[in-house]
Design an enzyme around this catalytic site. Structure first.
Site, PDB file in Angstrom:
ATOM      1  N   GLU A  59     -11.076   1.150  -3.749  1.00 48.26           N
ATOM      2  CA  GLU A  59     -11.388   0.920  -2.332  1.00 48.26           C
ATOM      3  C   GLU A  59     -11.965   2.181  -1.697  1.00 48.26           C
ATOM      4  O   GLU A  59     -11.396   3.267  -1.810  1.00 48.26           O
ATOM      5  CB  GLU A  59     -10.090   0.487  -1.626  1.00 48.26           C
ATOM      6  CG  GLU A  59     -10.277   0.094  -0.168  1.00 48.26           C
ATOM      7  CD  GLU A  59      -8.968  -0.429   0.442  1.00 48.26           C
ATOM      8  OE1 GLU A  59      -8.019  -0.725  -0.303  1.00 48.26           O
ATOM      9  OE2 GLU A  59      -8.908  -0.538   1.680  1.00 48.26           O
TER      10      GLU A  59
ATOM     11  N   GLY B 123      -4.526  -3.810   6.238  1.00 42.46           N
ATOM     12  CA  GLY B 123      -3.573  -3.567   7.320  1.00 42.46           C
ATOM     13  C   GLY B 123      -3.701  -2.152   7.829  1.00 42.46           C
ATOM     14  O   GLY B 123      -4.337  -1.301   7.188  1.00 42.46           O
TER      15      GLY B 123
ATOM     16  N   ASP C 287      -7.035   3.327  -3.261  1.00 42.99           N
ATOM     17  CA  ASP C 287      -7.769   3.441  -1.999  1.00 42.99           C
ATOM     18  C   ASP C 287      -7.966   4.924  -1.701  1.00 42.99           C
ATOM     19  O   ASP C 287      -6.994   5.660  -1.504  1.00 42.99           O
ATOM     20  CB  ASP C 287      -6.980   2.761  -0.869  1.00 42.99           C
ATOM     21  CG  ASP C 287      -7.751   2.709   0.441  1.00 42.99           C
ATOM     22  OD1 ASP C 287      -8.881   3.244   0.495  1.00 42.99           O
ATOM     23  OD2 ASP C 287      -7.222   2.133   1.417  1.00 42.99           O
TER      24      ASP C 287
ATOM     25  N   LYS D 204      -2.695   5.046  -2.715  1.00 43.95           N
ATOM     26  CA  LYS D 204      -3.610   5.936  -2.014  1.00 43.95           C
ATOM     27  C   LYS D 204      -3.912   7.120  -2.923  1.00 43.95           C
ATOM     28  O   LYS D 204      -2.998   7.674  -3.560  1.00 43.95           O
ATOM     29  CB  LYS D 204      -2.960   6.425  -0.714  1.00 43.95           C
ATOM     30  CG  LYS D 204      -2.753   5.322   0.304  1.00 43.95           C
ATOM     31  CD  LYS D 204      -4.081   4.824   0.850  1.00 43.95           C
ATOM     32  CE  LYS D 204      -3.866   3.849   1.984  1.00 43.95           C
ATOM     33  NZ  LYS D 204      -5.149   3.401   2.566  1.00 43.95           N
TER      34      LYS D 204
ATOM     35  N   LYS E  67     -10.275  -6.366   8.062  1.00 49.38           N
ATOM     36  CA  LYS E  67      -9.228  -6.108   9.049  1.00 49.38           C
ATOM     37  C   LYS E  67      -9.771  -6.635  10.369  1.00 49.38           C
ATOM     38  O   LYS E  67     -10.768  -6.101  10.880  1.00 49.38           O
ATOM     39  CB  LYS E  67      -8.942  -4.607   9.169  1.00 49.38           C
ATOM     40  CG  LYS E  67      -8.325  -3.989   7.913  1.00 49.38           C
ATOM     41  CD  LYS E  67      -8.189  -2.484   8.015  1.00 49.38           C
ATOM     42  CE  LYS E  67      -7.551  -1.903   6.752  1.00 49.38           C
ATOM     43  NZ  LYS E  67      -7.685  -0.429   6.660  1.00 49.38           N
TER      44      LYS E  67
ATOM     45  N   LYS F 286      -1.163  -1.053  -4.374  1.00 46.51           N
ATOM     46  CA  LYS F 286      -2.332  -0.231  -4.027  1.00 46.51           C
ATOM     47  C   LYS F 286      -1.858   1.196  -3.830  1.00 46.51           C
ATOM     48  O   LYS F 286      -0.945   1.452  -3.047  1.00 46.51           O
ATOM     49  CB  LYS F 286      -2.969  -0.788  -2.751  1.00 46.51           C
ATOM     50  CG  LYS F 286      -3.925   0.140  -2.031  1.00 46.51           C
ATOM     51  CD  LYS F 286      -4.670  -0.611  -0.928  1.00 46.51           C
ATOM     52  CE  LYS F 286      -4.726   0.184   0.354  1.00 46.51           C
ATOM     53  NZ  LYS F 286      -5.429  -0.560   1.425  1.00 46.51           N
TER      54      LYS F 286
ATOM     55  N   ASP G 232     -13.900  -0.951   2.827  1.00 51.19           N
ATOM     56  CA  ASP G 232     -13.023  -1.132   3.989  1.00 51.19           C
ATOM     57  C   ASP G 232     -13.723  -0.496   5.203  1.00 51.19           C
ATOM     58  O   ASP G 232     -14.413  -1.185   5.968  1.00 51.19           O
ATOM     59  CB  ASP G 232     -11.660  -0.479   3.669  1.00 51.19           C
ATOM     60  CG  ASP G 232     -10.681  -0.411   4.838  1.00 51.19           C
ATOM     61  OD1 ASP G 232     -11.048  -0.753   5.963  1.00 51.19           O
ATOM     62  OD2 ASP G 232      -9.517   0.011   4.615  1.00 51.19           O
TER      63      ASP G 232
ATOM     64  N   SER H 107       0.873  -1.162   0.000  1.00 53.95           N
ATOM     65  CA  SER H 107       0.000   0.000   0.000  1.00 53.95           C
ATOM     66  C   SER H 107       0.917   1.221   0.000  1.00 53.95           C
ATOM     67  O   SER H 107       1.686   1.404   0.939  1.00 53.95           O
ATOM     68  CB  SER H 107      -0.882  -0.028   1.246  1.00 53.95           C
ATOM     69  OG  SER H 107      -1.636   1.160   1.366  1.00 53.95           O
TER      70      SER H 107
HETATM   71  O1  OSB Z   1      -7.220   2.134   4.361  1.00 55.96           O
HETATM   72  O2  OSB Z   1      -6.083   0.368   4.406  1.00 55.96           O
HETATM   73  C1  OSB Z   1      -6.244   1.538   4.743  1.00 55.96           C
HETATM   74  C2  OSB Z   1      -3.123   2.641   6.625  1.00 55.96           C
HETATM   75  C3  OSB Z   1      -3.674   3.473   7.577  1.00 55.96           C
HETATM   76  C4  OSB Z   1      -5.024   3.696   7.567  1.00 55.96           C
HETATM   77  C5  OSB Z   1      -5.841   3.096   6.611  1.00 55.96           C
HETATM   78  C6  OSB Z   1      -5.292   2.243   5.681  1.00 55.96           C
HETATM   79  C7  OSB Z   1      -3.911   2.042   5.672  1.00 55.96           C
HETATM   80  C8  OSB Z   1      -3.227   1.234   4.663  1.00 55.96           C
HETATM   81  C9  OSB Z   1      -1.920   0.645   5.057  1.00 55.96           C
HETATM   82  O3  OSB Z   1      -3.599   1.107   3.520  1.00 55.96           O
HETATM   83  C10 OSB Z   1      -1.877  -0.817   4.884  1.00 55.96           C
HETATM   84  C11 OSB Z   1      -0.641  -1.367   5.530  1.00 55.96           C
HETATM   85  O4  OSB Z   1       0.392  -1.345   4.869  1.00 55.96           O
HETATM   86  O5  OSB Z   1      -0.691  -1.788   6.701  1.00 55.96           O
HETATM   87 MG    MG Z   2      -8.436   1.037   3.010  1.00 54.41          MG
END
Ligand code: OSB
Ligand code: MG
Length: 371
Positions: free
Chosen positions: A216, A293, A191, A166, A265, A164, A241, A139
């Site tokens: 996402e 995560g 995401d 952001k 999660k 992924k 999510d 991510s």
């Molecule tokens: O939306 O999945 C998410 C990190 C912090 C808050 C929200 C998210 C995330 C990640 C990180 O996408 C995923 C990871 O590498 O743990």
């Molecule tokens: Mg997410």
């Protein structure tokens, strides 16, 4: 458990672990991973779990302060001295309280770890997991295109199975065009962490051009309903999510057509009981799930790996190598992926043990309860 375990020692800590690189998402920037760590002791064994709530409510409503209040004020004093024969024995202590699924998950997950250790079984065996390694991707936080391209190249070299990105309003279509220009064939997802509204449907529709595996959480955390309109307007699958806190949420979302993929999660949904129920209801709708995560330390990371061994986790998860996040983790065992495959940590329970020297350097004990 053949013999019930008596919980005779409980330790609650606050951990403040620096991140190697600040992690930027649409709601803000994280420079540290700050979380409550719960250590349950009984029969000479330790069960551990960490909370995924943030200090301030920017991902979902829960906060570390709220979690500490609930755990210290109501749950942990009652857990002390309890004899547990199965993880569900803790339900009566959690059921009276509304919401707060992240806080409840800390307790439920630590009990699962302790239970698995008492049976001398890896946690995944008790969850019905069917693999000893899981497929993972990375991510990547919000960054300029050139930085993102370098990070993708590095992740590709390391063999990660999906990228992924952001995104947020105004940092979306041009980024995707630039990424696809250089990496035409990678498995790619985005995401938005709730940054869009229905007025952005044209932007979301334009994402169909980039062959994304899913988009996402485009809309608000509390808005399953309007995602129906998004999913109807785009050909790309929508993945939820933040919006999915329960198996009922997942059932409603899949039934309404708000999403075709679910991010699970375990720390967000209240623990393994709910995570497994979401896994099962998604399978019933033929909807793939994957394990998200929250930049977890080795404790939460190990929990996520065990969960993701279950059969309907058919898309790569976010549980990439711990060394991508931290200079020094709080567990003894390295959690490192090779060629995009993260091995299940061997040994009973979640398969990792606390490195107390490392932990002491980044934590303070909030409270200890002894029987
Ligand atoms: O939306 O999945 C998410 C990190 C912090 C808050 C929200 C998210 C995330 C990640 C990180 O996408 C995923 C990871 O590498 O743990
Ligand atoms: Mg997410």
């Amino acid at each position: 458990m053949t013999q019930p375990i008596k919980i005779d020692h409980i330790e609650l800590r606050m951990v403040h672990l620096p991140l190697l690189t600040p992690f930027v998402i649409s709601t803000g920037t994280m420079t540290h991973k700050t979380f409550p760590l719960l250590i349950l002791r009984g029969d000479g064994l330790e069960g551990v779990a960490e909370g995924v709530m943030d200090p301030l409510p920017d991902y979902l409503e829960e906060t570390t302060a709220g979690a500490l209040d609930l755990l210290r004020g109501a749950v942990l004093p009652k857990l002390l001295g309890q004899r547990l024969s199965a993880p569900t024995d803790v339900d009566p202590l959690l059921a009276p309280w509304c919401g707060n699924r992240m806080a409840k998950a800390v307790v439920e997950m630590a009990v699962w770890d302790l239970w698995a250790r008492s049976l001398n079984q890896p946690l995944c065996h008790l969850l019905g997991g069917a693999r000893d390694q899981i497929e993972v991707g990375v991510s990547l936080g919000i960054a300029p295109l050139d930085v993102t391209l370098d990070r993708i190249a590095e992740a590709q070299d390391q063999g990660y199975r999906r990228i992924k990105l952001k995104i947020k309003q105004g940092h979306d279509l041009a980024l995707l065009a630039g990424v696809r220009d250089r990496f035409a064939d990678i498995k790619l997802t985005v995401d938005a962490n709730t940054d869009y509204t229905l007025s952005d449907l044209p932007v979301l529709r334009a994402m169909d051009a980039f062959d994304l595996d899913y988009i996402e959480q485009p809309l608000a955390f509390d808005d399953i309903f309007d995602h129906v309109q998004v999913q109807a307007a785009v050909t790309t699958a929508i993945c939820l999510d933040e919006s999915i806190r329960t198996a009922k949420d997942a059932r409603i979302a899949l039934q309404m057509g708000a999403a075709r993929v679910i991010n699970i999660k375990v720390g967000r949904v209240g623990g393994y009981a709910e995570a497994r129920a979401i896994h099962d209801v998604s399978a019933a709708f033929s909807a793939p799930v994957w394990c998200g995560g929250m930049l977890e330390s080795g404790v939460g990371r190990a929990h996520n790996i065990h969960l993701a061994t279950m059969p309907n986790f058919t898309k790569p998860g976010d549980t990439s190598s711990a060394s991508r996040y931290f200079a020094r983790d709080i567990v003894n065992e390295p959690l490192e992926a090779t060629n995009g495959l993260m091995p299940m940590p061997r040994g009973p329970g979640i398969g990792v043990t606390l490195d107390y020297a490392a932990l002491d350097a980044v934590s303070e004990v909030v409270e200890v309860w002894t029987a």
